[in-house]
Motif scaffolding. Structure first.
Motif, PDB file in Angstrom:
ATOM      1  N   HIS A  43      -2.154  13.189  -7.387  1.00  0.00           N
ATOM      2  CA  HIS A  43      -3.235  14.084  -6.955  1.00  0.00           C
ATOM      3  C   HIS A  43      -2.840  15.087  -5.878  1.00  0.00           C
ATOM      4  CE1 HIS A  43      -6.060  11.614  -9.243  1.00  0.00           C
ATOM      5  NE2 HIS A  43      -5.499  10.547  -8.691  1.00  0.00           N
ATOM      6  N   PHE A  44      -1.737  14.841  -5.177  1.00  0.00           N
ATOM      7  CA  PHE A  44      -1.346  15.731  -4.077  1.00  0.00           C
ATOM      8  C   PHE A  44       0.152  16.045  -4.135  1.00  0.00           C
ATOM      9  CE2 PHE A  44      -4.972  13.253  -2.599  1.00  0.00           C
ATOM     10  CZ  PHE A  44      -5.806  14.220  -2.059  1.00  0.00           C
ATOM     11  N   SER A  45       0.665  16.259  -5.333  1.00  0.00           N
ATOM     12  CA  SER A  45       2.109  16.470  -5.494  1.00  0.00           C
ATOM     13  C   SER A  45       2.604  17.695  -4.717  1.00  0.00           C
ATOM     14  CB  SER A  45       2.462  16.627  -6.972  1.00  0.00           C
ATOM     15  OG  SER A  45       1.754  17.707  -7.549  1.00  0.00           O
ATOM     16  N   PHE A  46       1.701  18.628  -4.454  1.00  0.00           N
ATOM     17  CA  PHE A  46       2.079  19.873  -3.779  1.00  0.00           C
ATOM     18  C   PHE A  46       2.447  19.669  -2.309  1.00  0.00           C
ATOM     19  CE2 PHE A  46      -2.483  19.246  -3.768  1.00  0.00           C
ATOM     20  CZ  PHE A  46      -2.802  19.357  -2.429  1.00  0.00           C
ATOM     21  N   VAL A  47       2.130  18.510  -1.718  1.00  0.00           N
ATOM     22  CA  VAL A  47       2.349  18.325  -0.274  1.00  0.00           C
ATOM     23  C   VAL A  47       3.813  18.134   0.092  1.00  0.00           C
ATOM     24  CG1 VAL A  47       0.055  17.334   0.021  1.00  0.00           C
ATOM     25  CG2 VAL A  47       2.022  15.815  -0.273  1.00  0.00           C
ATOM     26  N   LYS A  48       4.659  17.875  -0.896  1.00  0.00           N
ATOM     27  CA  LYS A  48       6.066  17.615  -0.601  1.00  0.00           C
ATOM     28  C   LYS A  48       6.726  18.792   0.108  1.00  0.00           C
ATOM     29  CE  LYS A  48       6.673  14.414  -4.473  1.00  0.00           C
ATOM     30  NZ  LYS A  48       7.361  14.157  -5.768  1.00  0.00           N
ATOM     31  N   GLU A  49       6.258  19.993  -0.174  1.00  0.00           N
ATOM     32  CA  GLU A  49       6.856  21.189   0.420  1.00  0.00           C
ATOM     33  C   GLU A  49       5.977  21.782   1.521  1.00  0.00           C
ATOM     34  OE1 GLU A  49       9.861  21.840  -0.565  1.00  0.00           O
ATOM     35  OE2 GLU A  49       9.753  20.306  -2.133  1.00  0.00           O
ATOM     36  N   LYS A  50       4.986  21.018   1.981  1.00  0.00           N
ATOM     37  CA  LYS A  50       4.019  21.547   2.945  1.00  0.00           C
ATOM     38  C   LYS A  50       4.155  20.880   4.308  1.00  0.00           C
ATOM     39  CE  LYS A  50       2.073  24.079  -0.278  1.00  0.00           C
ATOM     40  NZ  LYS A  50       2.208  25.555  -0.274  1.00  0.00           N
ATOM     41  N   LYS A  51       3.644  21.595   5.340  1.00  0.00           N
ATOM     42  CA  LYS A  51       3.559  21.024   6.681  1.00  0.00           C
ATOM     43  C   LYS A  51       2.159  20.442   6.865  1.00  0.00           C
ATOM     44  CE  LYS A  51       5.150  23.002  10.325  1.00  0.00           C
ATOM     45  NZ  LYS A  51       5.368  23.994  11.415  1.00  0.00           N
ATOM     46  N   LEU A  52       2.100  19.191   7.258  1.00  0.00           N
ATOM     47  CA  LEU A  52       0.837  18.461   7.326  1.00  0.00           C
ATOM     48  C   LEU A  52       0.519  18.074   8.757  1.00  0.00           C
ATOM     49  CD1 LEU A  52       1.554  16.099   4.292  1.00  0.00           C
ATOM     50  CD2 LEU A  52       0.429  18.334   4.253  1.00  0.00           C
ATOM     51  N   LEU A  53      -0.691  18.400   9.185  1.00  0.00           N
ATOM     52  CA  LEU A  53      -1.156  18.055  10.527  1.00  0.00           C
ATOM     53  C   LEU A  53      -2.080  16.853  10.416  1.00  0.00           C
ATOM     54  CD1 LEU A  53      -1.206  18.934  13.550  1.00  0.00           C
ATOM     55  CD2 LEU A  53      -3.299  20.201  13.008  1.00  0.00           C
ATOM     56  N   LEU A  54      -1.650  15.712  10.920  1.00  0.00           N
ATOM     57  CA  LEU A  54      -2.427  14.480  10.812  1.00  0.00           C
ATOM     58  C   LEU A  54      -3.393  14.354  11.991  1.00  0.00           C
ATOM     59  CD1 LEU A  54      -0.160  13.983   8.769  1.00  0.00           C
ATOM     60  CD2 LEU A  54       0.027  11.642   9.636  1.00  0.00           C
ATOM     61  N   ALA A  55      -4.665  14.130  11.671  1.00  0.00           N
ATOM     62  CA  ALA A  55      -5.669  13.883  12.709  1.00  0.00           C
ATOM     63  C   ALA A  55      -5.599  12.401  13.082  1.00  0.00           C
ATOM     64  CB  ALA A  55      -7.060  14.248  12.195  1.00  0.00           C
ATOM     65  N   VAL A  56      -5.100  12.107  14.276  1.00  0.00           N
ATOM     66  CA  VAL A  56      -4.863  10.726  14.676  1.00  0.00           C
ATOM     67  C   VAL A  56      -5.680  10.417  15.932  1.00  0.00           C
ATOM     68  CG1 VAL A  56      -3.143   9.028  15.375  1.00  0.00           C
ATOM     69  CG2 VAL A  56      -2.544  10.799  13.702  1.00  0.00           C
ATOM     70  N   SER A  57      -6.631   9.510  15.783  1.00  0.00           N
ATOM     71  CA  SER A  57      -7.487   9.121  16.909  1.00  0.00           C
ATOM     72  C   SER A  57      -6.883   7.990  17.714  1.00  0.00           C
ATOM     73  CB  SER A  57      -8.853   8.684  16.389  1.00  0.00           C
ATOM     74  OG  SER A  57      -8.725   7.493  15.621  1.00  0.00           O
ATOM     75  N   GLY A  58      -6.021   7.200  17.060  1.00  0.00           N
ATOM     76  CA  GLY A  58      -5.481   6.000  17.695  1.00  0.00           C
ATOM     77  C   GLY A  58      -6.054   4.738  17.109  1.00  0.00           C
TER      78      GLY A  58
ATOM     79  N   MET B 188       0.820  -1.214   0.000  1.00  0.00           N
ATOM     80  CA  MET B 188       0.000   0.000   0.000  1.00  0.00           C
ATOM     81  C   MET B 188       0.852   1.261   0.000  1.00  0.00           C
ATOM     82  SD  MET B 188      -3.210   1.042   2.452  1.00  0.00           S
ATOM     83  CE  MET B 188      -2.351   1.975   3.687  1.00  0.00           C
ATOM     84  N   LEU B 189       2.076   1.136   0.491  1.00  0.00           N
ATOM     85  CA  LEU B 189       2.948   2.304   0.524  1.00  0.00           C
ATOM     86  C   LEU B 189       3.208   2.816  -0.882  1.00  0.00           C
ATOM     87  CD1 LEU B 189       4.650   4.141   2.354  1.00  0.00           C
ATOM     88  CD2 LEU B 189       6.581   2.590   1.976  1.00  0.00           C
ATOM     89  N   GLN B 190       3.456   1.888  -1.817  1.00  0.00           N
ATOM     90  CA  GLN B 190       3.695   2.293  -3.201  1.00  0.00           C
ATOM     91  C   GLN B 190       2.431   2.902  -3.818  1.00  0.00           C
ATOM     92  OE1 GLN B 190       4.564  -0.721  -1.927  1.00  0.00           O
ATOM     93  NE2 GLN B 190       6.773  -0.259  -1.789  1.00  0.00           N
ATOM     94  N   LYS B 191       1.281   2.306  -3.494  1.00  0.00           N
ATOM     95  CA  LYS B 191       0.015   2.824  -4.013  1.00  0.00           C
ATOM     96  C   LYS B 191      -0.237   4.238  -3.499  1.00  0.00           C
ATOM     97  CE  LYS B 191      -4.954   1.782  -4.208  1.00  0.00           C
ATOM     98  NZ  LYS B 191      -6.019   0.801  -3.857  1.00  0.00           N
ATOM     99  N   MET B 192       0.036   4.456  -2.223  1.00  0.00           N
ATOM    100  CA  MET B 192      -0.167   5.770  -1.648  1.00  0.00           C
ATOM    101  C   MET B 192       0.819   6.779  -2.243  1.00  0.00           C
ATOM    102  SD  MET B 192      -1.593   8.033   0.142  1.00  0.00           S
ATOM    103  CE  MET B 192      -2.877   6.929   0.717  1.00  0.00           C
ATOM    104  N   GLN B 193       2.055   6.369  -2.430  1.00  0.00           N
ATOM    105  CA  GLN B 193       3.054   7.269  -2.993  1.00  0.00           C
ATOM    106  C   GLN B 193       2.644   7.696  -4.407  1.00  0.00           C
ATOM    107  OE1 GLN B 193       7.030   5.687  -2.913  1.00  0.00           O
ATOM    108  NE2 GLN B 193       7.940   7.728  -3.015  1.00  0.00           N
ATOM    109  N   LYS B 194       2.170   6.737  -5.195  1.00  0.00           N
ATOM    110  CA  LYS B 194       1.712   7.050  -6.549  1.00  0.00           C
ATOM    111  C   LYS B 194       0.499   7.968  -6.521  1.00  0.00           C
ATOM    112  CE  LYS B 194       0.060   4.884 -10.814  1.00  0.00           C
ATOM    113  NZ  LYS B 194      -0.308   3.606 -11.486  1.00  0.00           N
ATOM    114  N   HIS B 195      -0.419   7.691  -5.588  1.00  0.00           N
ATOM    115  CA  HIS B 195      -1.631   8.508  -5.465  1.00  0.00           C
ATOM    116  C   HIS B 195      -1.278   9.953  -5.083  1.00  0.00           C
ATOM    117  CE1 HIS B 195      -5.811   9.451  -4.744  1.00  0.00           C
ATOM    118  NE2 HIS B 195      -5.559   9.796  -3.498  1.00  0.00           N
ATOM    119  N   LEU B 196      -0.362  10.111  -4.160  1.00  0.00           N
ATOM    120  CA  LEU B 196       0.045  11.462  -3.752  1.00  0.00           C
ATOM    121  C   LEU B 196       0.729  12.192  -4.891  1.00  0.00           C
ATOM    122  CD1 LEU B 196       1.406  10.835  -0.134  1.00  0.00           C
ATOM    123  CD2 LEU B 196      -0.686  12.047  -0.767  1.00  0.00           C
ATOM    124  N   GLU B 197       1.563  11.493  -5.644  1.00  0.00           N
ATOM    125  CA  GLU B 197       2.250  12.127  -6.764  1.00  0.00           C
ATOM    126  C   GLU B 197       1.276  12.574  -7.842  1.00  0.00           C
ATOM    127  OE1 GLU B 197       5.056   9.201  -7.964  1.00  0.00           O
ATOM    128  OE2 GLU B 197       6.516   9.697  -6.384  1.00  0.00           O
TER     129      GLU B 197
END
Length: 435
Positions: free
Chosen positions: A12-27, A1-10
């Protein structure tokens, strides 16, 4: 899934590489996998956890677990505890609605304070299915069926093309720890009933159900785009925007077979829900109107007039105590002495100070109002003046008057009263101006 997610980000979300991301983590498993994937992709991340204090010790244990996981990964951690039940009772909303509002309001605060660019949540494909079915069961327009947006402002949902089964496989293969929320096993909530009893049947009927569902969402989104394009094109042909008022020429509108659908598209964002009443408004008599919580829709001759609700201004009066005092609200009106009399305009008049009685009052129309319109002989009822000038009902409600001893000095921005105007022999001239 890591490869799938990496491809998906590239893709549809290529701009995130230079961004600060706040992850909502419930546990839970979804958000813990999100944290693992984004950490392995070497993105700049922080973790935000909400303790809604709804499950006693378990809620506190969830917060501690997420904190420890973030610290182990050397990721910034942010925690906020909420008195969720108190908020829900105070605002008369459900626990789910209260938690959502509290959560996203706090996320926005952290984003601003800590200079993060996006909130990232772990909503996935199965969440899409459940949300679709919830909206379908309650009744919704097309916009309620197109699913959760992958990006909405500063909120990102990169897992929407990944199933819960894929997340579980990743968690097992990568030895991901997570916390189980006991409430997820309960059928108390609608979403859980759909998750436990309806979705499994759909998957049994069609083993490729999730793929089929994704295709359906794509078609629905295309249809929604077509509706938006068409409604914008028709709006330009039949409607005008004048300051805060939208004027819809309904005689032009009803020439289109789908005129009710266009009205729905244009008005839904203004809080209207009584759609049959709105459609019947087209055949109603002039003056008929419908309110939403924020707006007024008024039938006036050849138009439907949409405007923000008047917040009690018709009951208010505003005072001008003396010369050289400016009124800033509800209009910007100034009074000053002058030596010259110029030709009156819509925005300025010249009056005789000795004919004014202070304080002057700025107010809305009242029953029985009359004045002596400049350029005319004799007096005229204000209602007759409005009719002759072809004021709409909305225009009448919005018109402000400047009065002295309850006599109209100026229909502000329109017509002065002849009795108060300065003459060639006036000794003390006052210029009144609408800026």
């Amino acid at each position: 899934m890591l490869q799938k997610m990496q491809k998906h980000l590239e893709e549809h979300f290529s701009f995130v590489k230079e961004k600060k991301l706040l992850l909502a983590v419930s546990g839970g498993i979804d958000s813990m996998v999100l944290l693992s994937v984004f950490k392995k992709l070497a993105l700049e991340i922080g973790v935000a956890h909400c303790n809604f204090q709804l499950r006693g010790h378990d809620s506190d244990a969830d917060a501690l677990f997420v904190k420890e996981q973030a610290q182990a990964l050397q990721v910034p951690f942010f925690l906020q505890a909420f008195t969720t039940e108190d908020y829900a009772n105070e605002h008369k909303v459900s626990i789910q609605v209260a938690a959502r509002k509290l959560r996203y309001n706090w996320f926005a605060e952290v984003l601003l304070r800590e200079n993060y660019d996006f909130i990232v949540t772990a909503h996935h494909l199965d969440d899409q299915v459940e949300t679709f079915l919830i909206h379908l069961s309650r009744g919704t327009g097309l916009e309620g069926l197109v699913g959760i947006p992958a990006k909405n402002g500063n909120i990102m949902r990169p897992f929407l093309e990944i199933s819960r089964a894929e997340i579980e496989v990743y968690a097992k293969e990568n030895h991901i720890s997570w916390r189980e929320d006991a409430s997820n096993a309960s059928d108390k909530y609608v979403r859980n009933k759909i998750r436990h009893h309806i979705v499994p049947v759909l998957k049994e009927l069609n083993p490729s159900f999730l793929t089929s569902f994704q295709n359906t969402l794509a078609h629905l989104q295309q249809a929604a785009d077509l509706v938006t394009d068409s409604s914008e094109r028709i709006f330009e042909k039949v409607a005008l925007v004048e300051k805060e008022t939208i004027k819809i020429d309904f005689k032009k509108l009803v020439r289109y077979d789908s005129y009710q659908a266009y009205l729905y598209q244009w008005l839904k964002e203004y809080g209207f829900t009584a759609w049959n009443d709105i459609y019947n408004l087209l055949e109603a008599q002039t003056g008929k109107h419908i309110f939403s919580s924020t707006h007024l829709l008024l039938k006036d001759r050849d138009f439907l007039l949409l405007s923000p609700k008047n917040k009690g201004e018709e009951e208010k009066v505003f005072y001008i105590e003396k010369i050289n005092e400016n009124l800033k609200f509800p209009l910007n009106v100034s009074l000053c002495k002058t030596d010259d009399i110029l030709e009156p305009t819509n925005n300025s008049i010249f009056v005789d100070q000795n004919k004014l009685s202070f304080p002057l009052v700025v107010r809305k129309k009242q029953e029985g109002d009359y004045f002596y319109p400049s350029g005319m002989k004799g007096k005229k009822k204000l209602s007759k003046y409005f009719k002759d000038e072809k004021y709409s009902l909305l225009d009448k409600e919005k018109q402000w008057l400047l009065t002295s001893n309850n006599e109209i000095v100026w229909v502000i921005g329109k017509r002065a009263d002849q009795r108060f105007l300065a003459q060639s022999n006036t000794k003390e001239i006052v210029k009144i101006e609408l800026k």
